[in-house]
Write a protein that holds these residues in place. Structure first.
Motif, PDB file in Angstrom:
ATOM      1  N   ARG A  82      50.866  31.991  49.141  1.00 24.55           N
ATOM      2  CA  ARG A  82      49.844  31.683  48.142  1.00 24.55           C
ATOM      3  C   ARG A  82      49.263  32.967  47.554  1.00 24.55           C
ATOM      4  NH1 ARG A  82      47.940  30.746  53.240  1.00 24.55           N
ATOM      5  NH2 ARG A  82      45.960  31.745  53.830  1.00 24.55           N
ATOM      6  N   GLU A  83      48.560  32.803  46.479  1.00 23.98           N
ATOM      7  CA  GLU A  83      47.905  33.923  45.797  1.00 23.98           C
ATOM      8  C   GLU A  83      46.396  33.756  45.931  1.00 23.98           C
ATOM      9  OE1 GLU A  83      49.080  35.884  41.738  1.00 23.98           O
ATOM     10  OE2 GLU A  83      47.548  34.363  41.328  1.00 23.98           O
ATOM     11  N   GLU A  84      45.727  34.809  46.425  1.00 22.30           N
ATOM     12  CA  GLU A  84      44.289  34.723  46.632  1.00 22.30           C
ATOM     13  C   GLU A  84      43.688  36.127  46.648  1.00 22.30           C
ATOM     14  OE1 GLU A  84      43.822  34.640  51.452  1.00 22.30           O
ATOM     15  OE2 GLU A  84      44.104  32.715  50.422  1.00 22.30           O
ATOM     16  N   LYS A  85      42.360  36.160  46.643  1.00 21.85           N
ATOM     17  CA  LYS A  85      41.638  37.427  46.711  1.00 21.85           C
ATOM     18  C   LYS A  85      41.641  37.925  48.146  1.00 21.85           C
ATOM     19  CE  LYS A  85      37.044  39.416  45.921  1.00 21.85           C
ATOM     20  NZ  LYS A  85      35.654  39.137  45.478  1.00 21.85           N
ATOM     21  N   THR A 331      39.702  45.843  47.428  1.00 17.24           N
ATOM     22  CA  THR A 331      39.784  44.414  47.155  1.00 17.24           C
ATOM     23  C   THR A 331      40.931  44.160  46.188  1.00 17.24           C
ATOM     24  OG1 THR A 331      37.413  44.106  47.482  1.00 17.24           O
ATOM     25  CG2 THR A 331      38.577  42.395  46.254  1.00 17.24           C
ATOM     26  N   LYS A 332      41.863  43.309  46.608  1.00 19.44           N
ATOM     27  CA  LYS A 332      42.972  42.892  45.742  1.00 19.44           C
ATOM     28  C   LYS A 332      42.611  41.532  45.146  1.00 19.44           C
ATOM     29  CE  LYS A 332      46.742  45.358  48.037  1.00 19.44           C
ATOM     30  NZ  LYS A 332      47.156  46.105  46.841  1.00 19.44           N
ATOM     31  N   ALA A 333      42.421  41.503  43.842  1.00 16.97           N
ATOM     32  CA  ALA A 333      41.966  40.270  43.189  1.00 16.97           C
ATOM     33  C   ALA A 333      43.033  39.181  43.264  1.00 16.97           C
ATOM     34  CB  ALA A 333      41.591  40.556  41.741  1.00 16.97           C
ATOM     35  N   LYS A 334      44.294  39.533  43.006  1.00 22.62           N
ATOM     36  CA  LYS A 334      45.394  38.556  43.026  1.00 22.62           C
ATOM     37  C   LYS A 334      46.505  39.121  43.905  1.00 22.62           C
ATOM     38  CE  LYS A 334      44.483  36.581  38.454  1.00 22.62           C
ATOM     39  NZ  LYS A 334      45.052  36.283  37.114  1.00 22.62           N
ATOM     40  N   ALA A 335      46.458  38.769  45.151  1.00 23.43           N
ATOM     41  CA  ALA A 335      47.447  39.256  46.114  1.00 23.43           C
ATOM     42  C   ALA A 335      48.317  38.109  46.584  1.00 23.43           C
ATOM     43  CB  ALA A 335      46.752  39.918  47.305  1.00 23.43           C
ATOM     44  N   THR A 336      49.608  38.360  46.693  1.00 25.09           N
ATOM     45  CA  THR A 336      50.540  37.386  47.254  1.00 25.09           C
ATOM     46  C   THR A 336      50.518  37.553  48.764  1.00 25.09           C
ATOM     47  OG1 THR A 336      51.939  37.540  45.291  1.00 25.09           O
ATOM     48  CG2 THR A 336      52.918  36.576  47.269  1.00 25.09           C
ATOM     49  N   ALA A 377      49.811  41.029  52.778  1.00 26.56           N
ATOM     50  CA  ALA A 377      50.044  41.043  51.334  1.00 26.56           C
ATOM     51  C   ALA A 377      51.380  41.717  51.069  1.00 26.56           C
ATOM     52  CB  ALA A 377      48.916  41.783  50.624  1.00 26.56           C
ATOM     53  N   VAL A 384      55.105  32.931  45.078  1.00 25.93           N
ATOM     54  CA  VAL A 384      54.004  32.031  45.406  1.00 25.93           C
ATOM     55  C   VAL A 384      54.508  30.595  45.354  1.00 25.93           C
ATOM     56  CG1 VAL A 384      51.736  31.228  44.690  1.00 25.93           C
ATOM     57  CG2 VAL A 384      52.318  33.650  44.486  1.00 25.93           C
TER      58      VAL A 384
END
Length: 435
Positions: A82-85, A331-336, A377, A384
């Protein structure tokens, strides 16, 4: 004549014996050679037959074993990519260190009359803590005051005489030498007055030291002396210790490889959040900010010390307490992201087993960008929405058929109604069907 014949017979008999022994040895060697030949032939037949029994049907048996292994269904637990912060943080073990710590000692020697604080009390700067017997110092103040008054009187008389001598000098009634001597005497008395004033000030200062006050704000510890004892300047333990706990600092170490990220945040003026947790890392004790970094790296450990500051308004942190520190650095805003348990290591590097649509698995190499606790990550390797095997990967190969345990699989990990039937209460112990 007869003896000669006998000798002839005796001389001819050994030759006959030797001639008869030679054919006998040749026959023995022939029999041994034939025996060895037959033994080798028998051994060859036995080994050949046993090899035929063991390997005669190898192609068919091996094919059947391979087919059965490839057709075997392996139960696994999967999770969805999934992709999340993702907040990346550093973890370290820190020690609570007071910003200020003072051992309160008597600044004058004397008998301790009263103690005006309670152990464990929070005090403010300037608050009275103890009283030393002031009477000897009051006497010193009286003596110094008397000496000052005497010197001032002598100075006043000398100044009056000087004025009178100056008038007479103008009338030419006295010599100038008497006036010069009087001027010198006035100066001496002025110096004596200054010295007496210094003695009086010193006596008053010593008298003020009989009242022991708190030098800083903080929490007092256990008292080291009781009333009635004589307080001395050489006492190593003093009267009591005060530590400043509001705010309080925590000193911890991080690897030198992580220092560039931290220094970038400090130079940028950003407020770097730091959290303190208990020994089990479950309960958050306090939240503060990064204060400063040390000026050198410890070469023996390859780490550098950092200092964080915590308000500690509820006094949950105590001096010399060990705490677990978590400090957010990126902080990774959109990380796989995928579970760290799905990542395996092999000759090709890091890889995961990806579940295909036909319920088989395939090996997929991945490139890891960061690891944060139970999440990893990745930059490339999986997309995703794909499912990866989290548990049960030990018996998997390329193309192995699987059976997904839906009760334990992500994204919503719901515990089965009867854990003992499927997992025995532990998601890592998945029962596999018999082959």
């Amino acid at each position: 004549f007869m003896n000669s014949n006998a000798d002839a017979d005796s001389s001819s008999s050994p030759k006959t014996t030797m001639n008869m022994a030679k054919p006998s040895k040749k026959r023995n060697f022939s029999l041994i050679a034939v025996g060895i030949l037959f033994a080798g032939l028998a051994m060859w037949l036995i080994l050949g037959r046993s090899g035929k029994v063991q390997s005669g049907g190898d192609p068919q048996i091996a094919t059947k074993a391979t087919n059965s292994a490839s057709q075997r269904v392996m139960p696994v637990v999967v999770s969805r990519v999934r992709e999340e912060k993702l907040d990346l943080s550093l973890s370290a073990l820190g020690t609570v260190t007071p910003l200020n710590a003072v051992v309160v000692r008597g600044r004058v020697e004397g008998q301790l009359m009263t103690v005006l604080f309670e152990e464990g009390q929070t005090v403010k700067q300037g608050e009275l803590l103890a009283q030393i017997d002031p009477r000897p110092f009051e006497v010193q103040v009286t003596l110094a005051s008397g000496q000052l008054a005497r010197d001032q009187a002598l100075l006043e008389k000398a100044q009056t005489d000087l004025e009178r001598y100056q008038t007479l000098l103008q009338q030419e009634s006295i010599s100038g030498q008497l006036v010069d001597n009087q001027v010198s005497l006035v100066r001496q008395y002025k110096a004596a007055v200054q010295a007496s004033q210094g003695n009086l000030d010193n006596a008053k200062l010593q008298l003020s030291y009989t009242q022991v006050t708190a030098p800083i704000n903080g929490r007092v510890g256990l008292r080291q002396v009781t009333p009635g004892n004589v307080v001395r300047l050489s006492d190593p333990n003093g009267i009591v210790a005060i530590t400043q706990l509001q705010p309080v600092a925590v000193v911890f170490s991080i690897p030198e490889d992580s220092l560039p990220k931290v220094m970038k945040l400090l130079k940028g003026g950003e407020r770097v959040a730091v959290e303190a947790y208990d020994r089990s890392q479950k309960e958050k004790l306090a939240k503060g900010r990064l204060l400063a970094a040390d000026n050198q790296i410890d070469p023996s450990t390859g780490t550098i010390k950092l200092k964080a500051e915590f308000p500690n308004t509820d006094n949950t942190l105590f001096a010399n307490q060990f705490v677990n520190i978590k400090m957010a650095v990126e902080t990774k805003a959109k990380a796989t992201v995928l579970p760290s348990a799905a990542v395996l290591r092999g000759s090709v590097g890091n890889f995961v087993y990806v579940v295909k649509a036909d319920q088989t698995v395939t090996v997929r190499p991945i490139k890891i960008s960061a690891v944060q606790g139970e999440l990893t990550a990745i930059d490339q390797g999986v997309a995703v929405g794909e499912n990866v095997v989290v548990e049960g990967a030990d018996g998997l190969r390329e193309g192995t058929k699987i059976k997904v345990n839906d009760a334990l699989s992500s994204p919503q990990k719901t515990q089965p109604e009867k854990p003992s039937e499927k997992t025995g209460g532990d998601a890592k112990r998945v029962e596999r069907p018999a082959a």
